[in-house]
Design an enzyme around this catalytic site. Structure first.
Site, PDB file in Angstrom:
ATOM      1  CD  GLN A   1      19.717 -16.195 -31.991  1.00 20.21           C
ATOM      2  OE1 GLN A   1      20.232 -16.095 -30.891  1.00 20.21           O
ATOM      3  NE2 GLN A   1      19.224 -17.346 -32.410  1.00 20.21           N
TER       4      GLN A   1
ATOM      5  NE  ARG B   1      25.256 -25.375 -32.256  1.00 24.30           N
ATOM      6  CZ  ARG B   1      26.481 -25.384 -32.739  1.00 24.30           C
ATOM      7  NH1 ARG B   1      27.495 -25.062 -31.965  1.00 24.30           N
ATOM      8  NH2 ARG B   1      26.729 -25.709 -33.981  1.00 24.30           N
ATOM      9  CB  CYS B   2      18.565 -26.655 -27.459  1.00 24.42           C
ATOM     10  SG  CYS B   2      17.118 -27.251 -26.650  1.00 24.42           S
TER      11      CYS B   2
ATOM     12  CD  GLU C   1      18.831 -26.168 -32.404  1.00 22.49           C
ATOM     13  OE1 GLU C   1      18.378 -25.027 -32.413  1.00 22.49           O
ATOM     14  OE2 GLU C   1      18.133 -27.170 -32.214  1.00 22.49           O
TER      15      GLU C   1
END
Ligand code: CDP
Length: 800
Positions: free
Chosen positions: A228, A375-376, A746
């Protein structure tokens, strides 16, 4: 909207600009099976690598005998920790200033840890050869939770580190302890809550992998990989492998989901690179599902304890929080270096609370490295979960209505900019309005009446509210860095002579749709139709520098860079327009895609004509071409806000709970692509539902990981997933973002879990049960209902 505004908006929609639900351009290749993932890369002469993992969670390695593996036909190389050590590569630095074993030398420290690698003609030979490696282990007692790790006689897991005489990684605190103490002295009521947010896993459909290709003739190393953050990986490879950075090219092709799992540097990447350098052939490593679930970036696994000082009219006076985080064997979280427990202190940012104090402790255990932000934005999921569970408990303790208690304590619209109790500066939001939209949508008053009537008939209905505001878009560079590298991003835009363009950014989409939405920003800024803009990310040889895509930072940072570079292009195009129209720049006006003479609006030139002029008819002294780069260092984080409301019915006999309705009100400022935003919210809510209702990865007393396959670690299918009712009517533009956007990726995964759990707890109201830890499995609800007691911690393991 005036008629002119309306027609401008329509013009913009026609070219796929802001607010257009343009179909995702990347889906064309994805739905045809034409995506290009790391495992699709096939290079001439390519070999395959497999990893031998430890079956034990904690053991000393007495010896490793790889002779039988070396002897297997088709095997080219066997890597062990000992060999890595001779090249100073047995250990690597983590993103949190710790070290992590690449291949184990002295001890194994979690089940699934990388012990050896085999590189062979095909993956099957490599796998067979792994089984021929004989490792003599001397088992050591495993530590499977922080409490065991903190015990006085606990074995020291990280005895490799000089001076490490306990399993504590850090002690950290933030906030105003004295002020908070005073708030508690003045409190009428003190509300307390303890929680465990269980270990979960991002579980992307595509596992991690790399194809390393070292070319001895050019000395260039190319690595195709699932990352990523390609530019950060390039820097890491340069530093860890001591290779010149300009000779390293990292290519992140299509990615089948990241969610934070593909941020860290994993041993498999390092080993495939070393193998390619040693063998001078391309080496491919593709992790299998169990390898991914058992060994790569876990999330959460944190114990939260807190108390709230309350005035009896409902005003929150202060909050105390303490966290004990189980990081596994290596502290490898990716997070801004100042903040040991990530942005946990974003808790209560939406509430006007005079004083707060947070203490945090990190502990090593014999589990895979954990704490990555699934996802945070760096632990805000845990922060918001704790916040909303605590708020529900406090309102209940005061006997106040859940909605009224929240509304009373929210930061008011005219209170911005607002300094949160832990020191963040929030800048915009309409919190009460979002709540009102949600309450109206769920028909709050009537549901409460229905709930009371149902209860008389012995039926348990519940309603859970969760709100969240999340700091998205790290940096600014003053405060946010990873390993000292400041957090900013960039975009590079080249407009060709025919008015078509190529845009590159330092972000890296993993399914979020950047190829679609970045082109929409260019369309908005320049009037070039989005279909005429191709977007590329992920190749460090062509993309400008960026910190990558995680923590929903792309729109706030890279997206802002896209707007800024387009504005630079427009500024140059204005000069070209003045030249073409033979007027001075000051006499020129801009409308979407066109410059015109203020005094004679019919005389104008299109952006495409300006582009042609940049290559064929530029004024004397002007540098030819129409391209530029913008670096964007955000002045602040963006703060989206959301309200999620769930209604449930709990079956008394079995503890099974069904979602009746779920309403989501998200305010992420200006929406670039409303359809993509809705997709992000629906995906996030589904992950929230999964965490609240079914997902956990736990460990038995021997340290065996339970949850390393999809039989144990559950992903909700369309069958289980509830329907969602999404609301977009509240829009509070971000005051400092060039197009007013805030992050969204998110939000629903962050704020959603508490809505589900609060709904079940509300259904259990009056039973004396204060908390059931996630996942709220039917048997836990049944136990709570039957025995009128809380159910805490990770679900127990069946011993039969
Ligand atoms: O960093 P990441 O891409 O995961 O998250 P994000 O910046 O929140 O964006 C997720 C997707 O939603 C991207 O395609 C964004 O461009 C899009 N988005 C949008 O259309 N409008 C917003 N206000 C925020 C995001």
């Amino acid at each position: 909207m005036t008629t002119t505004d309306e027609s401008r908006a329509l013009d913009e929609i026609k070219i796929g600009g802001l607010g257009s639900s343009r179909k995702r351009v990347e889906d064309d290749r994805f739905i045809r099976g034409k995506g290009n993932y790391t495992d699709d890369i096939v290079l001439p002469g390519m070999l395959h690598m497999e990893i031998l993992r430890s079956p034990l969670p904690h053991a000393r390695i007495k010896s490793i005998d790889a002779s039988r593996a070396w002897a297997l036909p088709g095997v080219h190389l066997v890597l062990t920790g000992e060999m890595m050590a001779t090249r100073n590569l047995a250990w690597m630095p983590t993103l949190s200033y710790d070290t992590q074993a690449v291949l184990a030398t002295d001890k194994v420290r979690f089940q699934g840890q990388e012990v050896a690698c085999v590189i062979a003609d095909d993956p099957y030979i490599a796998k067979d050869a792994c089984e021929l490696i004989e490792v003599d282990y001397e088992p050591l007692p495993p530590i499977v939770n922080p409490w065991q790790g903190l015990a006085e006689d606990a074995p020291i897991i990280r005895d490799d580190k000089t001076g490490q005489d306990s399993n504590v990684i850090y002690l950290w605190e933030v906030g105003d302890q004295a002020g908070t103490d005073r708030a508690f002295e003045q409190a009428d009521v003190v509300s307390k809550l303890e929680l465990h947010y269980p270990r979960s896993h991002p579980s992307p459909i595509e596992c991690c992998g790399s194809v390393a290709d070292f070319n001895r003739a050019t000395s260039k190393l190319t690595v195709y990989m699932t990352t990523q953050a390609p530019h950060i990986i390039r820097a890491a490879v340069a530093m860890v492998a001591e290779l010149p950075e300009h000779m390293i090219r990292i290519v992140s092709p299509d990615i089948g989901g990241g969610f934070g799992n593909k941020v860290p540097v994993y041993p498999g990447y390092v080993c495939s690179i070393l193998a390619s350098i040693l063998l001078e052939r391309p080496v491919k490593w593709i992790e299998d599902k169990t390898g991914n679930l058992i060994s790569t970036g876990f999330a959460r696994d944190i114990y939260l304890r807190g108390e709230m000082a309350l005035r009896k009219d409902g005003k929150i006076l202060g909050v105390r929080m303490h966290t004990d985080a189980d990081h596994g064997a290596f502290f490898s979280d990716a997070q801004p270096s100042k903040f040991k427990i990530g942005l946990m202190h974003s808790a209560f940012a939406a509430y006007d609370i005079p004083a707060a104090h947070l203490t945090a402790r990190g502990v090593y255990t014999n589990k895979a490295p954990g704490g990555v932000a699934y996802r945070c934005s760096f632990r805000v999921t845990e922060a918001m979960f704790f916040q909303e569970r605590m708020v529900q408990a406090a309102a209940d303790d005061l006997g106040m209505d859940q909605a009224a208690f929240r509304r009373m304590n929210f930061v008011r619209d005219d209170d911005f900019p607002h300094r949160t109790p832990f020191g963040f500066l929030t800048d915009s939001g309409q919190y009460a309005k979002c709540l009102d939209v949600g309450l109206k949508a769920i028909d709050y008053e009537n549901f409460r009446i229905e709930q009371a009537q149902a209860r008389k008939q012995g039926r348990l209905l519940g309603l859970g509210i969760s709100t969240m505001t999340e700091p998205l878009g790290a940096g600014n560079s003053r405060e946010y860095d990873i390993l000292g590298i400041k957090m900013f991003d960039s975009a590079d835009l080249k407009v060709h002579m025919t008015g078509k363009a190529i845009l590159r950014t330092g972000a890296k989409t993993q399914g979020q749709g950047h190829e679609t939405t970045w082109a929409q920003i260019v369309a908005h800024e320049l009037g070039i139709p989005a279909d005429d803009v191709v977007v590329e990310e992920g190749d460090t040889d062509t993309a400008p520098f960026g910190m990558g895509t995680y923590a929903s930072r792309s729109t706030p940072v890279a997206g802002a860079a896209v707007a800024m570079v387009a504005r630079k292009i427009r500024a140059k195009a204005r000069k070209l327009a003045a030249h073409l129209l033979e007027v001075s720049e000051e006499d020129i006006e801009w409308e979407l895609g066109r410059f015109y003479v203020r005094s004679a609006p019919a005389r104008g030139v299109s952006i495409q004509e300006c582009a042609m002029a940049a290559y064929s008819n530029m004024p004397d002294g002007m540098e030819p071409g129409l391209e530029n780069t913008a670096y964007y260092d955000p002045p602040n984080l963006t703060w989206p806000f959301a309200v999620y409301i769930v209604t449930v019915e709990v079956d008394k006999e079995t503890g099974v709970w069904d979602v009746l309705r779920m309403v989501a009100v998200d305010d992420c400022g200006v929406r670039i692509n409303p359809m993509i935003v809705e997709g992000q919210i629906m995906g996030g809510l589904t992950e929230a539902y999964a965490m609240a209702s079914m997902q956990f990865i736990t460990f038995d007393a021997e340290g065996n990981c339970v949850g390393s396959n999809y039989m144990d670690y559950l992903l909700p299918s369309a069958w289980e997933t509830p329907g969602y009712e999404l609301h977009s009517e509240v829009v509070t533009p971000c005051p400092h973002h060039p197009i007013g956007a805030k992050g969204i990726g998110e939000c629903a995964a962050v704020g959603g879990p508490a809505a589900f759990v609060n709904a079940v707890m509300d259904a259990l109201g009056g039973t004396g049960v204060r908390n059931i830890d996630m996942p709220v499995l039917p048997d836990r609800v049944w136990e709570a209902l039957t025995y009128h007691r809380d159910v805490s911690g990770a679900p127990p393991i069946r011993q039969d």
